[in-house]
Design a protein around this motif. Structure first.
Motif, PDB file in Angstrom:
ATOM      1  N   GLN A  43     -19.692  27.583 -52.673  1.00 51.20           N
ATOM      2  CA  GLN A  43     -20.877  27.951 -53.445  1.00 51.20           C
ATOM      3  C   GLN A  43     -20.468  28.537 -54.786  1.00 51.20           C
ATOM      4  O   GLN A  43     -19.641  29.439 -54.850  1.00 51.20           O
ATOM      5  N   ALA A  80     -25.681  31.365 -55.835  1.00 47.27           N
ATOM      6  CA  ALA A  80     -26.792  31.442 -54.886  1.00 47.27           C
ATOM      7  C   ALA A  80     -28.091  31.234 -55.643  1.00 47.27           C
ATOM      8  O   ALA A  80     -28.262  31.730 -56.762  1.00 47.27           O
ATOM      9  N   SER A 124     -28.493  26.347 -53.174  1.00 47.68           N
ATOM     10  CA  SER A 124     -27.405  26.919 -53.954  1.00 47.68           C
ATOM     11  C   SER A 124     -26.744  25.848 -54.807  1.00 47.68           C
ATOM     12  O   SER A 124     -26.931  24.647 -54.589  1.00 47.68           O
TER      13      SER A 124
END
Length: 276
Positions: free
Chosen positions: A221, A224, A234
């Motif tokens: 990721q 977020a 994300s």
């Protein structure tokens, strides 16, 4: 931004028996980063206007103007009440001619209209004016998502010569959906050989996440965006067919969503106004 006719994640629609989709419409807007806001006010049929080129819900609307989709936003965010007003203009590089049935009976359909597009954003807040890469798709269904699916992930990754999209799902009957498509800039579509599934770290609500990545690559990721007990969105970095890509990823746990305990929580994020 998402325009809903029959808001699939609305507790009000669920409590009403999902019988009148036009009475449960909204235009959802989410912004991220410092000062990010969330708007998802559901409105009844009396606040909705539809024509071949316009979808209006209360004071906000989506409308085709020539070859561009123009979204005029006039909403209030929750739980931090603040007016969000502005305009987004999406200009597809091309419109595809493909739709994908997500289940054997065709009760759920995905229609990626413009996987490659340009957008301009002008929202009446400092710093909320920019231009960049955009995307436009739609999902249609005649049954509740949780009636037919237990889990799915979706990702769209811009690439040098277009974009790739992955739609993976586990249906309630145990069968699976494995869709991997490559979208060229001229609107043509081809089936990709999908890289293997790869685990992502769980979300803050511990929603299980996975995506597609070349063997030996660990996707992760980058930012977020949205984190809910049953859903996460994300920005994810991965590697697809030797190319490093950064795109939007979603994971949806429909077993969690089916819990009646979640509906009162959702009502806080999805206020309802039956009229305009």
């Amino acid at each position: 931004m998402i325009g809903f006719i029959g808001s699939v994640f609305s507790p009000w629609y669920r409590w009403a028996g999902r019988k009148r989709p036009l009475d449960h419409c909204c235009i959802n807007v989410a912004t991220y980063g410092p000062g990010g806001r969330w708007t998802m006010t559901e409105r009844g049929a009396g606040a909705v206007r539809q024509t071949p080129d316009v979808f209006q819900v209360g004071p906000s609307q989506m409308a085709w103007e020539g070859d561009a989709l123009v979204i005029d936003i006039n909403e209030f965010s929750v739980p931090h009440v603040q007016r969000i007003r502005g305009r987004v203009r999406l200009s597809p590089e091309a419109v595809t001619a493909i739709e994908v049935a997500l289940d054997p009976g065709g009760a759920h359909v995905w229609r990626p209209f413009a996987p490659n597009a340009r957008i301009s954003v002008d929202i009446a807040r400092p710093g909320w004016r920019w231009e960049g890469h955009g995307y436009f798709d739609a999902n249609f269904g005649t049954r509740a998502l949780e009636a037919d699916f237990s889990y799915w992930t979706w990702a769209r990754m811009p690439m040098k010569d277009g974009a790739a999209a992955f739609y993976d799902a586990t249906r309630r009957d145990g069968s699976t959906l494995d869709v991997a498509l490559k979208f060229a800039r001229d609107g043509s579509v081809s089936v990709m050989d999908p890289p293997p599934r790869a685990r992502l770290a769980r979300s803050q609500w511990l929603v299980r996440r996975e995506t597609r990545a070349d063997a030996g690559t660990q996707p992760y990721q980058v930012q977020a965006m949205l984190d809910a007990p049953f859903y996460t969105r994300s920005v994810v970095k991965s590697r697809i067919h030797g190319e490093t890509v950064v795109g939007v990823h979603e994971a949806l746990d429909l077993r969690r969503f089916a819990s009646p305990l979640l509906k009162p929580m959702l009502a806080v994020k999805v206020p309802r106004r039956a009229r305009f």
